[in-house]
Structures are given as structure tokens and as C-alpha cells.
Design an enzyme around this catalytic site. Sequence first.
Site, PDB file in Angstrom:
ATOM      1  N   GLU A 410       0.018   0.174   6.651  1.00 37.30           N
ATOM      2  CA  GLU A 410      -0.947   1.152   7.151  1.00 37.30           C
ATOM      3  C   GLU A 410      -1.242   0.981   8.639  1.00 37.30           C
ATOM      4  O   GLU A 410      -2.381   0.739   9.039  1.00 37.30           O
ATOM      5  CB  GLU A 410      -2.220   1.079   6.308  1.00 37.30           C
ATOM      6  CG  GLU A 410      -1.918   1.457   4.878  1.00 37.30           C
ATOM      7  CD  GLU A 410      -3.122   1.452   3.951  1.00 37.30           C
ATOM      8  OE1 GLU A 410      -3.953   0.553   4.055  1.00 37.30           O
ATOM      9  OE2 GLU A 410      -3.204   2.366   3.116  1.00 37.30           O
ATOM     10  N   GLU A 488       2.277   0.130  -3.822  1.00 33.09           N
ATOM     11  CA  GLU A 488       0.984  -0.133  -4.454  1.00 33.09           C
ATOM     12  C   GLU A 488       0.770   0.944  -5.503  1.00 33.09           C
ATOM     13  O   GLU A 488       0.977   2.129  -5.221  1.00 33.09           O
ATOM     14  CB  GLU A 488      -0.163  -0.065  -3.438  1.00 33.09           C
ATOM     15  CG  GLU A 488      -0.091  -1.161  -2.386  1.00 33.09           C
ATOM     16  CD  GLU A 488      -1.190  -1.057  -1.319  1.00 33.09           C
ATOM     17  OE1 GLU A 488      -2.260  -0.484  -1.597  1.00 33.09           O
ATOM     18  OE2 GLU A 488      -0.946  -1.556  -0.204  1.00 33.09           O
TER      19      GLU A 488
HETATM   20  C1  GAL Z   1      -4.328   0.528   0.189  1.00 31.19           C
HETATM   21  C2  GAL Z   1      -4.174  -0.679   1.078  1.00 31.19           C
HETATM   22  C3  GAL Z   1      -4.605  -1.945   0.416  1.00 31.19           C
HETATM   23  C4  GAL Z   1      -5.928  -1.741  -0.262  1.00 31.19           C
HETATM   24  C5  GAL Z   1      -5.834  -0.633  -1.248  1.00 31.19           C
HETATM   25  C6  GAL Z   1      -7.147  -0.335  -1.929  1.00 31.19           C
HETATM   26  O1  GAL Z   1      -4.417   1.652   0.951  1.00 31.19           O
HETATM   27  O2  GAL Z   1      -2.862  -0.811   1.514  1.00 31.19           O
HETATM   28  O3  GAL Z   1      -4.671  -2.950   1.383  1.00 31.19           O
HETATM   29  O4  GAL Z   1      -6.865  -1.409   0.685  1.00 31.19           O
HETATM   30  O5  GAL Z   1      -5.480   0.537  -0.590  1.00 31.19           O
HETATM   31  O6  GAL Z   1      -7.700  -1.423  -2.559  1.00 31.19           O
END
Ligand code: GAL
Length: 949
Positions: A410, A488
Site C-alpha cells: 500500500e 490478503e
Molecule cells: C490492508 C492492509 C493491512 C491491514 C488490513 C486490515 O489494507 O494491507 O496491513 O491494514 O488491510 O486489517
Amino acid sequence: MDIARKGPGVGALIPRARLTTTAPRQSLNGTWQFRVHPALAVAPDDYWSGTGEWGSIPVPAHWVLEGHGAPAYTNVRFPFPIDPPNPPDENPIGDYRLVFDADPALAGKAAVLRFDGIESAAEVRLNGHVLGETRGSRLTHEFDVTGKLTATGNVLAVRVAQFSDASYLEDQDMWWLPGIFRDVELVAIPEHGLYDVFVVADYDPAAATGSVRLTLTANDGTPGRATLEVPELSLRAEIDGEATLDAGSVEPWSAENPRLYDATLTTPDERVSLRLGFRRVEVRDSVLLINGAPLQFRGVNRHEHDPSRGRAVPLETARAELELMKRHNINAVRTSHYPPHPGLLDLTDELGLYVILECDLETHGFVEVGWRDNPSDDPAWESAYLDRMQRTVHRDKNHASIVFWSLGNEAGHGANLEAMSAWTKAFDPSRLVHYEHDWDSTYVDVYSRMYATHDEVKNIGEEVLSPAPYGATPAELHRRSLPFIQCEYAHAMGNGPGGLEEYQELFDRYPRLAGGFIWEWIEHAIAVVENGQRRLLYGGDFGEQTHDGNFVTDGLVSADREPRPGLTALAHWFAPVRIEVTEDAIRIENRYALVGLDHLRFVWRDADGAEGTLKVPTVGPGETVEVPAPDGNATLTVEAVLAEATAWAGAGHVVARGQFVRLAPAARPRETTVPDRAAFDPISMRLRTLGGLSFEGPVPSLWRAPTDNDRYPGRDEPDLPPYAERWAEAGIDRVRTRLVTAMNETTFLRTLHRTAPPGRDFAVDADLHWRQVRPDVVLVDVTLTPRGPWPTEWARLGLDLVLPGRPTGLDWDGLGPGPAYPDLAAGTYHGRHHADADELFTNYVRPQESGARRGVRSAAIATSAGGLRVTVVEGGAEEIAVTVSPWSRTALATTLHHHDLVADGNTHVSLDLAQSGLGTATCGVGVLPRYRLPARPGRVSLLLEAWTV
Ligand code: GAL
């Protein structure tokens, strides 16, 4: 010290691999002198001299966790104005000082001083010489101390700024934790030794042979010379600078079989030990391959966290953590969002985990200003970006487990990221480059997204064009040639995550989908002791003005590494073997990419305790076999267990489980009488005593204490309020129940009740038919019927009771041993289970609904005053859930920390006919429609038996 410039650190040596070597070393970890100043402007220049007041601190550690100041948590937003490269004036400065004698093997020799992690910027001085400055909190910096080190009385002084220009590049979603938090060491540089080694052990899957490419660098930067030996391969060669050697036939390395070959590089002055893992990562026809077979990541995002020590995680703890991952069928780790402690990669090589190694980079806070002045696209920051990537790649380049390099997380997009990618690809073509924020996938080798919905993942799998704004652009066409991962997904915050099964099903169906990484492995709660009580805290608890609350506690394991229920479900969906049991056959699917199932035994047992071992024929990767089931079982459980102990689990460890269950409802008692009305409350006609035990209820109930996921709008319904708000708006959190009528029928007592929210006219009617079986046993036939247009789905459809006395345990026949919800039941299995009082709930840091046991056919709820046995006589036992809690739902919903929950001395029991799923709306999709609970009728017959103690 200049902490407001846009460049990398100064004075450090060019980065190199972490080598396991016989060169002498000296750890400088231990107790250092320490003091902290509120700002650089008031920090005296002569900090190295030792004048003034000093306390002490352990190294490695974060000073805010050692009694100096406080940690602070933000997710995306910077906690200071965006004014790059300037840090705020309120910027604690930590001075560190160590007086030490040098090890005789190092004094007067060529040596380097190595720091593995200092947050966020440091100036380093040794014996009055300024060695330089560090940038990159989770990156290694080495300084040449040749000629500067004396035998005794060396003075090492390090001034650390909590915030610096580097903070703009380190805006990861985590605590701001300054200090020297990783090891400090002196390492000798032998005259005829090796400064750097780069080894690539390639595997050719077609020929089943390996090769070793070596690049050696001497201390003066010229090509290095050494003798390579790999005894197991009878390989011995003199290397002069560079060489590629044929290793002949080898066993490849993979997460499934992490085969390593010990190798040495010997020079006149030094021996370097290497562990070679032969493997090949490549993309063919949009499919990600490991050693020629499809690679599916069943991964987690791992931050380094310890509740007392922050990111100073001891290696033994990290090892235990990776073993726990392996025991839950996790095969991959993304090191979100920075390189971990260097020792971690030795463990991932050894235990077998694929790694996406991520650079220490995130500038997410710039999104708040529309990415204006984002460093990622500012040429003045280019050298800082390149330096970060080079430090990342060089340190860990010799690890077989690393399959992708990730540019960071990010950080928007821009030329500096492209430059990082270009350098990485040129330097190390043996691995792929990953970065999620490259929306067009122009400088990466894999299309990566986070929290894409199931629908979108399906479209990507089917290779249809993405919806607008993408469409048939050249970027989109290029992207379609790449494999896809979710770097993620399935945000594991609080009770959840739901939706795992549906993602796994997509990953299994479409070859282009290479799996993904759950967000995230561990909760980052911080432990403090107040008034003798240990408390786990989150954002805002340390007086931060700007913070993101409990968003920092979103893991599959608690900060203390206790598995949350989501981990059990995950282990099921990630399992390398699927076992499907029917009445007459057992289907066994091998979901490994590369290995057979010979290392597993398949054991079966029935409900009566009979057991045996199945004879399973050879099952190659991706194959399925069917074997006949042992005869005539109403319940048959088959487990795949490890035949022999591994580095991460003992023999007998259960890798996968399948079960066939024919649920038979309990017999309905024939001889019954009409209950005496005296056992019922005269106003409400609720049962108030049975078998000498007095209680309140049952009353219909539709609400649950909102989970974290209930408090966020899902990505699938961004315009709708979160469920917690929908429920509050409809009033299901505060329904009232009125007695409609009570009448004696010939064989039973009938009570009719209407339950509805205040100020609303929609309701649920309960029609209860009571029969006395014995003085301590009643049979109740329950019919629940919704009335009117309900504006929201419910959380539950059930009956609540309050029993006297605190809960002391639960025995039940149903799914267990852990909790289960409609979209989070995988991994639980039918049987007779027991839960102690402290296993009835999950100690989520922020209290919420938890602990439902599902598929219950009978349950004995024990309290300090007596108990209640509930037996399901009729009704869909698959869905029946029992929740037992020492706290009321209102207490759970309104208390902000687990340690602040006050038990009222009663036992709160819910018997649910149906429940809503959990979803993962905190970051991702909400509850999938099939798991929601729109207003619906329900029916169940229950035997209630009570006793006192
Ligand atoms: C994503 C980010 C993570 C964490 C997650 C939410 O956008 O890459 O570091 O913030 O969201 O828990």
C-alpha cells in the site's frame, strides 16, 4: 543527525547476505545505558560522552514497552501532519550507550558492527567516530569498524529518533514502536574470507536434476574464491567468482517436503555453511508452478508481535509459531509488511513454508490526501526506495523458502516502485516480483489483490474481463496472463472469518488462482499489568489522539498465540487431504502438489469405540481414491494422521478428518402429565422452577452481542449500515415478551407469548406446549412464528434462559470441541465433548458474541448452583446451537475490554434453532446470503431436566 531528508541511511556498507560463518562474532545484546529526550532540539549533542543522567534498557527492546513513553496505534492515517520529509516536533529521541571490551578475536581486526532493526532512524558512533545513520526500521545495517575497535573500554553510542523522514515510508497498520529492537553484533571479516555469497539452487522438474549457481564476493569487492562441498551429492568444486554446477539427481525442496542439502564454502580463513533447497518457481499459461506442479498458497500474513515485547520476538517464539502454522495446514507466509528477523527464514526453509518476503515500505497515509506528494513517485526518494529493496533482497537471497519478493504494501504507485522492481528482476530472476498496489500489474509477475469478493475472484478465475473501470484495456489484457493471488483475504478480526469455504472452492476450481493469505496471523494486543491484573490493550488505550481502536487485534491467534476458532476452520479448508465419508465409501483426495500420502495413516472409529486402520492404495498428487467403509456405522470418523513425527508435530497428529453421521433424534417420552402452573411465573407464565432449580425463561431472542464483523458494512453492501446498526434500528437488542394466553389442554399446558421490539409492531410469536415427564423433567414443544414485515435479518432465532450460579462447564453431544457458526463450522466434528468454564467463550480482546456449540443433540449445562440438561427430541439438530456464558449479551455488547467484563453470578444460556453466519465485513464481504437469517418460523421439541447441587 539529519532526520528530515529524503535519502537512505549514510555510511553503511553495501548490503550482503546473512551468512552462517565461522568468522568470530560478538553479541552486543544486553543492558545498555539509556535516556530519552522529548525532541531533537533539546537533546544534547555530546550524547556519546556519557555525561548527564542515564538509566538502563535491555537491547533488543522498544523503549515505549520498557517504561519510557507509550506505544501508539494507527492503521492508515499518519499520527502527525503530512509534511514530508519532516517529522513532528514532538519526536522522542532515545540515546543508547554501551561501554564494552572487544572479544580478543575481534579487537584490532577487520570487523563490522551490525544492527538488524532500529525504529526509525539512528546515528551510530563508536569511540568518537560517527559511523553513519540508519534508515529502514526492519532492515539490516552494517558499519565498518576496522581500526576503530579497541580491546577494552569501547564506547558505542546510538541516538534513535522515533520519527524521521523514514516514517513516511513506514506507515504500516501497526504500533509505532521505537528503539533498537533487534540484535546488535560485531562480526569479523577474515582477510581471505567471503564478504557475500549468492546461491541459486535450481531444480529441473523434467529431468529431476539440480544445479547450483554461485556468485562469491571477496572482502575487497573482487570475485571471491572458495571450495564448495555438498557431501550428500558428492559435489566438490573450486569456485572462482562465479560458477554454475550440475548437482545431478536431487530431491527437490518444497513446503511439502522441505529437503535441504548441507553445503560449505571454505576459504583459508573461514567456513560458510549453506543449506541448499533445490526448487523452481515459474509461471506457465497463467499458472503458478513449484517444481513443475501448480502451487496453491494456503497462507497467512505474519507480523512480528509479542504482547510484552512488541516486534522484538524471540526466535524460540517464532519457531513455536511456525510449527503451530504447520499443524494447521498453513503452507505459506507473507512477511507483512517488512522483512522479519533474519532467523525466521532459516525456520521457513527447514519447516517448509513458502514465503513472500516483503520490503519495509508502506506510504498508505498519503491516500488521505489523494496520494499528493506520495514518495513512491517523487524522484527525490528513489535512492531511499532502492536502498530498501536492495537491503531486503540481499540479506535473505539464499533462502529456498522465499518464492516472491514483494516491493512493499500500500504505497500507491510510481516510478520508484518500478525502479525497485527492475533492479530486483535483474538481480534475481529466480523469483517473482509481487506488489499489490500496482493496479495495472505492469511491473509485477503476479496479479495480486486484497479482499476481492467471491464474485470477483470467480471472474478472475474464469478469465472474464474485469468490470469497469478496467475493461479490455492493454493493462487488463496483460494482467490476464498472470497468475492471481489474494495477498490478503478473510479478515480474521473477532468472531470469524466466514466465507473461507467459498474462497477455497474457487482456488481449487480455477488453475489461474494460486490461493492467498489470510489477514492476519496474530492479534497485536499489548499486555500491561495494572493493579496486579494483566490486561490486553489496543489502539486508544495509551492516550493516543489519532488511533484506530481494536483494528489492530485481527488475528487467527491471540497475541498470546492461543488459536481462535477461525484457525480450526482454516486448518480444515487448507488441509492437504480431503476425506469424504458416506455410509459405504470413503473418498480420499490428495491435495498436495508434489507428494503422495505415504507419510499418513488413515484411521477410523465409530461411536461405540471400535477403530481400525484403512488400507489406502497409492494416491498421487491431485488424485482421489475410494475405499469401502467399514460396515454398518451410524457415525464413522476417518482421520489422516502423521505416521511419524516431523519437525512440527508428533506422530498421530491429525492432518485431516472426515465424518459420516446419521443423527437420530432422542425418543419422545410417552407418559406425561400436565405441569402444575405453580412452577410458572404467574405474570409471564415462564417456567421458573424445575427439579428445585429456579430460573428465568425461556424467552424468545433474536439478537447477539455484535461481533466485530457485525459492526462494519460489508464490501458487498457498502451502502447499507452494518448489521449491528440494522439490529439496533429494528430494536431486536431490546425486545419485550408479553404473555398472550395460558391454557390447560387435555394433555399439556399451552402458553403463548409475543416478543417484539419497543415502538415496533413486527413480532415473533412463541407457542409452547408443556408436558411434565418427571418432577425434574419437562418436555416442551416450541413453535416460533414471525409476524409482520421484519425490516432486517436476525442474528439468531432462539430461546434464552438465565440459570442461577456461575457456569462451571458444559458437556454435549454435537459438533465440537470448539465453537461453530453456520459459516465457521468446518474442523469441528460430531462427538461427546466437554468444555470447562473458561472454554465456553473466546476471550476476544473486545468482548462480543462467542462460544456457540452447534449440531447439539443433548447438552448438560453445569452451574455452581445446579444444572440443566437439554435434549433435542425433534427438530433439525444440525442447526441447534447452545451458548453458555457468564455474561449477559448487554454486558458483552457494551464492555470495551475483556478484562473489564463483570460476571453477574448467573449462567446465561441460549438454545438457538438457527443462527446467522459471521462473514468478514470488518474488511471484506459480509455474511453470504445463504448464511443469513431472514425472519422465519422454527420448531423444536426439547426435554429439560434440572438439578441442584
Ligand atoms: C490492508 C492492509 C493491512 C491491514 C488490513 C486490515 O489494507 O494491507 O496491513 O491494514 O488491510 O486489517
